[in-house]
Scaffold this active site. Structure first.
Site, PDB file in Angstrom:
ATOM      1  N   HIS A 157      87.550  45.594  42.260  1.00 44.43           N
ATOM      2  CA  HIS A 157      87.132  46.900  43.134  1.00 44.43           C
ATOM      3  C   HIS A 157      87.778  47.649  43.423  1.00 44.43           C
ATOM      4  O   HIS A 157      88.065  48.589  44.719  1.00 44.43           O
ATOM      5  CB  HIS A 157      85.675  46.813  44.236  1.00 44.43           C
ATOM      6  CG  HIS A 157      87.051  45.468  44.944  1.00 44.43           C
ATOM      7  ND1 HIS A 157      87.598  45.575  45.747  1.00 44.43           N
ATOM      8  CD2 HIS A 157      85.592  44.613  46.138  1.00 44.43           C
ATOM      9  CE1 HIS A 157      88.278  44.668  46.655  1.00 44.43           C
ATOM     10  NE2 HIS A 157      86.985  44.369  46.491  1.00 44.43           N
ATOM     11  N   HIS A 174      72.542  40.431  50.337  1.00 47.63           N
ATOM     12  CA  HIS A 174      72.654  40.473  51.775  1.00 47.63           C
ATOM     13  C   HIS A 174      70.844  39.708  51.851  1.00 47.63           C
ATOM     14  O   HIS A 174      70.318  40.560  51.515  1.00 47.63           O
ATOM     15  CB  HIS A 174      73.217  41.001  53.060  1.00 47.63           C
ATOM     16  CG  HIS A 174      74.981  41.112  52.582  1.00 47.63           C
ATOM     17  ND1 HIS A 174      75.275  39.923  53.611  1.00 47.63           N
ATOM     18  CD2 HIS A 174      75.908  41.495  51.988  1.00 47.63           C
ATOM     19  CE1 HIS A 174      76.977  40.350  53.103  1.00 47.63           C
ATOM     20  NE2 HIS A 174      77.165  41.413  52.475  1.00 47.63           N
ATOM     21  N   ASP A 233      80.950  42.827  42.133  1.00 46.53           N
ATOM     22  CA  ASP A 233      80.591  42.898  43.625  1.00 46.53           C
ATOM     23  C   ASP A 233      79.401  42.742  43.392  1.00 46.53           C
ATOM     24  O   ASP A 233      79.448  43.289  44.852  1.00 46.53           O
ATOM     25  CB  ASP A 233      81.798  44.080  44.467  1.00 46.53           C
ATOM     26  CG  ASP A 233      82.448  42.872  45.106  1.00 46.53           C
ATOM     27  OD1 ASP A 233      82.035  42.310  45.844  1.00 46.53           O
ATOM     28  OD2 ASP A 233      83.236  43.847  46.429  1.00 46.53           O
ATOM     29  N   ASP A 254      89.146  36.608  47.978  1.00 41.58           N
ATOM     30  CA  ASP A 254      88.380  37.922  48.489  1.00 41.58           C
ATOM     31  C   ASP A 254      87.594  38.181  48.812  1.00 41.58           C
ATOM     32  O   ASP A 254      86.708  37.043  49.720  1.00 41.58           O
ATOM     33  CB  ASP A 254      87.488  37.855  46.768  1.00 41.58           C
ATOM     34  CG  ASP A 254      86.681  39.330  46.956  1.00 41.58           C
ATOM     35  OD1 ASP A 254      87.213  40.231  47.156  1.00 41.58           O
ATOM     36  OD2 ASP A 254      85.045  39.242  47.184  1.00 41.58           O
ATOM     37  N   ARG A 279      76.778  33.624  47.202  1.00 45.99           N
ATOM     38  CA  ARG A 279      76.132  32.414  48.535  1.00 45.99           C
ATOM     39  C   ARG A 279      76.257  31.368  48.863  1.00 45.99           C
ATOM     40  O   ARG A 279      75.505  31.062  49.506  1.00 45.99           O
ATOM     41  CB  ARG A 279      75.249  33.430  49.579  1.00 45.99           C
ATOM     42  CG  ARG A 279      75.750  34.807  48.307  1.00 45.99           C
ATOM     43  CD  ARG A 279      76.137  35.418  49.437  1.00 45.99           C
ATOM     44  NE  ARG A 279      76.611  37.049  49.612  1.00 45.99           N
ATOM     45  CZ  ARG A 279      77.569  38.093  50.291  1.00 45.99           C
ATOM     46  NH1 ARG A 279      78.519  36.885  50.351  1.00 45.99           N
ATOM     47  NH2 ARG A 279      77.520  38.774  50.101  1.00 45.99           N
ATOM     48  N   HIS A 299      83.330  39.164  39.129  1.00 40.73           N
ATOM     49  CA  HIS A 299      82.613  39.438  40.576  1.00 40.73           C
ATOM     50  C   HIS A 299      82.109  39.362  40.946  1.00 40.73           C
ATOM     51  O   HIS A 299      81.135  40.096  41.016  1.00 40.73           O
ATOM     52  CB  HIS A 299      83.960  40.348  40.585  1.00 40.73           C
ATOM     53  CG  HIS A 299      84.497  41.011  42.427  1.00 40.73           C
ATOM     54  ND1 HIS A 299      85.049  41.489  42.796  1.00 40.73           N
ATOM     55  CD2 HIS A 299      83.803  39.946  43.721  1.00 40.73           C
ATOM     56  CE1 HIS A 299      85.535  41.530  43.744  1.00 40.73           C
ATOM     57  NE2 HIS A 299      83.976  40.725  44.549  1.00 40.73           N
ATOM     58  N   GLY A 342      78.169  44.997  51.623  1.00 37.80           N
ATOM     59  CA  GLY A 342      77.577  44.657  49.901  1.00 37.80           C
ATOM     60  C   GLY A 342      76.950  44.857  50.038  1.00 37.80           C
ATOM     61  O   GLY A 342      75.587  45.576  50.578  1.00 37.80           O
TER      62      GLY A 342
HETATM   63  O1  DOR Z   1      81.308  44.679  49.923  1.00 43.43           O
HETATM   64  C1  DOR Z   1      81.784  43.433  49.982  1.00 43.43           C
HETATM   65  N1  DOR Z   1      81.385  42.529  50.088  1.00 43.43           N
HETATM   66  N2  DOR Z   1      83.074  42.989  49.745  1.00 43.43           N
HETATM   67  C2  DOR Z   1      84.423  42.559  50.556  1.00 43.43           C
HETATM   68  O2  DOR Z   1      84.954  42.197  49.416  1.00 43.43           O
HETATM   69  C3  DOR Z   1      83.413  40.898  50.155  1.00 43.43           C
HETATM   70  C4  DOR Z   1      81.606  41.146  50.103  1.00 43.43           C
HETATM   71  C5  DOR Z   1      80.903  40.275  50.594  1.00 43.43           C
HETATM   72  O3  DOR Z   1      80.727  38.498  50.514  1.00 43.43           O
HETATM   73  O4  DOR Z   1      79.724  40.299  50.512  1.00 43.43           O
HETATM   74 ZN    ZN Z   2      86.410  41.978  47.738  1.00 40.73          ZN
HETATM   75 ZN    ZN Z   3      83.858  40.578  46.342  1.00 40.73          ZN
END
Ligand code: DOR
Ligand code: ZN
Ligand code: ZN
Length: 428
Positions: A232, A309, A305, A152, A64, A60, A324
């Protein structure tokens, strides 16, 4: 190139072996394991005091790419994965465009050959554009190389549509990776408690917003016979439901992320958006239950996960900042420090949760050091102590809640297909 790794603690969760020995790699295959060593090689790695594991697999991640390459690219995400000890990763489909057609799956796989130092195992979307309205061509995406399907980042809120998606995936014997978050309950909990930040502080992002969808989707998986993987998991109830479902024979697997077995909402410094993710940090009791579930195997896998960003995005006020955190480069250290050192997992169990079990879930021949297997190996020094420094990350993302945290457990080498793709000693 022939590589001999010697004197390591060789861990093979596929066979349950945990012994000091050597591993020999050549032509992309494991040529020998648990051997006495001494074979001729072009490169000899002394792994004394280290764990030699089958390459770690992250089911996971969010890379991007295409579309949001200012956050991460295939190349930087792959470098981060390699630095974190991962030899294979599954990028989620919530890119721009969304990975929702056979052509896009194929294009990603093709680019990965050139741009990624680790194996890229693509995930296709469940609905077109992640819009929750029309199912994708799952058979076509499977043929193009998708290893699983997932919406997701979102939940398919239309249960009837999702059930049809699960039926389609079941017919293809493919896993669906489930993001459990009821949009309506989520909004309500945030509204009730004011800002998202306050919401988090009083744990106002309700457990039910996750648990209701987990329950729904377990029922849909039971009805359709689909293979469902819970992403998660963050609540005690999700572990409890997963345990019951497995007892009943539902084809369910589940993952926990390092932040959810390490932190609680009480750890969030005022307004710090590096502690903001979906699902959110929960309570002490949830963390305890998830650790126990990782121990007894109700939670099958540790995945990251990894969700980079930009600093600008994360600089927004808490309610507006995106969900995220990055996770590739801190996962091993958190697992070693929080789980192995605390006696929750043995090193062999850690290799099971981070390598063998993920490979089994995808039905791929990784996750083992048996002779003839792909030469994917991760070497970890469990005693190495250091402070996590976000400015050393290979990821473009700096959004981690773990900057400045003292940990033990350092990835020394990551080897993919018999080639060293990361070596800690080469870092300045
Ligand atoms: O915290 C998260 N960020 N949870 C998610 O399900 C998506 C992910 C993202 O794509 O930034
Ligand atoms: Zn998710
Ligand atoms: Zn995710």
């Amino acid at each position: 190139m022939r590589i001999r790794i010697e004197n390591g603690r060789v861990l093979d969760p596929a066979t349950g072996r945990d012994e000091i020995g050597s591993v020999l790699l050549e032509n992309g295959r494991i040529q020998a394991a648990f051997s006495d060593g001494g074979q001729e090689a072009d490169r000899v790695i002394d792994a004394s005091g280290c764990w030699v594991m089958p390459g770690l697999i992250d089911l996971h991640v969010h890379f991007r790419d295409p579309g949001y390459t200012y956050k991460e690219t295939l190349a930087t995400g792959a470098r981060a994965a390699a630095r974190g000890g991962f030899t294979a990763v599954c990028p989620m489909a919530n890119t721009n465009p969304v990975i929702d057609t056979p052509e896009r799956v194929a294009a990603l796989a093709e680019r990965a050959e050139k741009e990624s130092v680790v194996r890229i195992l693509p995930i296709g979307a469940v609905t077109k554009g992640l819009e929750g309205e029309e199912l994708t061509d799952m058979a076509g995406m499977k043929a193009a190389g998708a290893v699983a399907f997932s919406e997701d980042g979102k939940t398919v809120m239309n249960a009837a549509l999702y059930r049809r998606g699960l039926e389609q995936a079941a017919a293809l014997d493919m896993v669906v990776m489930d993001h459990c978050e009821d949009r309506n309950l989520l909004q309500e909990s945030v509204m009730q408690t004011g800002t998202r930040e306050e919401a988090r502080r009083v744990s106002g992002v309700s457990h039910s917003s996750e648990d209701v969808i987990t329950a729904r989707d377990i029922l849909l998986a039971r009805e359709t016979g689909a293979r469902l993987h819970l992403c998660h998991c963050s609540t005690a109830a999700s572990a409890w439901m997963a345990a019951r479902a497995k007892e009943e024979g539902v084809r369910l697997t589940a993952e926990v992320c390092p932040h959810h077995f390490t932190l609680t909402y009480e750890d969030i410094p005022e307004g710090d958006t590096n502690f903001k993710m979906a699902p959110p940090l929960r309570e002490k009791q949830d963390v305890e239950v998830l650790r126990q579930a990782l121990k007894n195997g109700v939670m099958d896998v540790i995945s990251t996960d990894h969700a980079p960003h930009s600093q600008e995005e994360k600089a927004r006020p808490f309610p507006e900042a995106p969900n995220g955190i990055v996770g590739s480069e801190t996962a091993v250290a958190l697992a070693v420090t929080e789980l192995v050192e605390n006696g929750v997992l043995t090193p062999l169990e850690l290799a099971e949760r981070m390598s063998h079990r993920p490979a089994q879930i995808l039905g791929l021949p990784f996750g083992t050091l048996q002779v003839g297997s792909p030469a994917d190996v991760t070497i970890v020094d469990p005693a190495a102590e250091y402070v996590i420094d976000k400015d050393r990350f290979a990821s473009k993302g700096r959004n981690t809640p773990f900057h400045g945290r003292r940990v033990r457990g350092k990835v020394l080498y990551t080897i993919v297909n018999g080639k060293i793709v990361y070596a800690a000693e080469e870092e300045v």
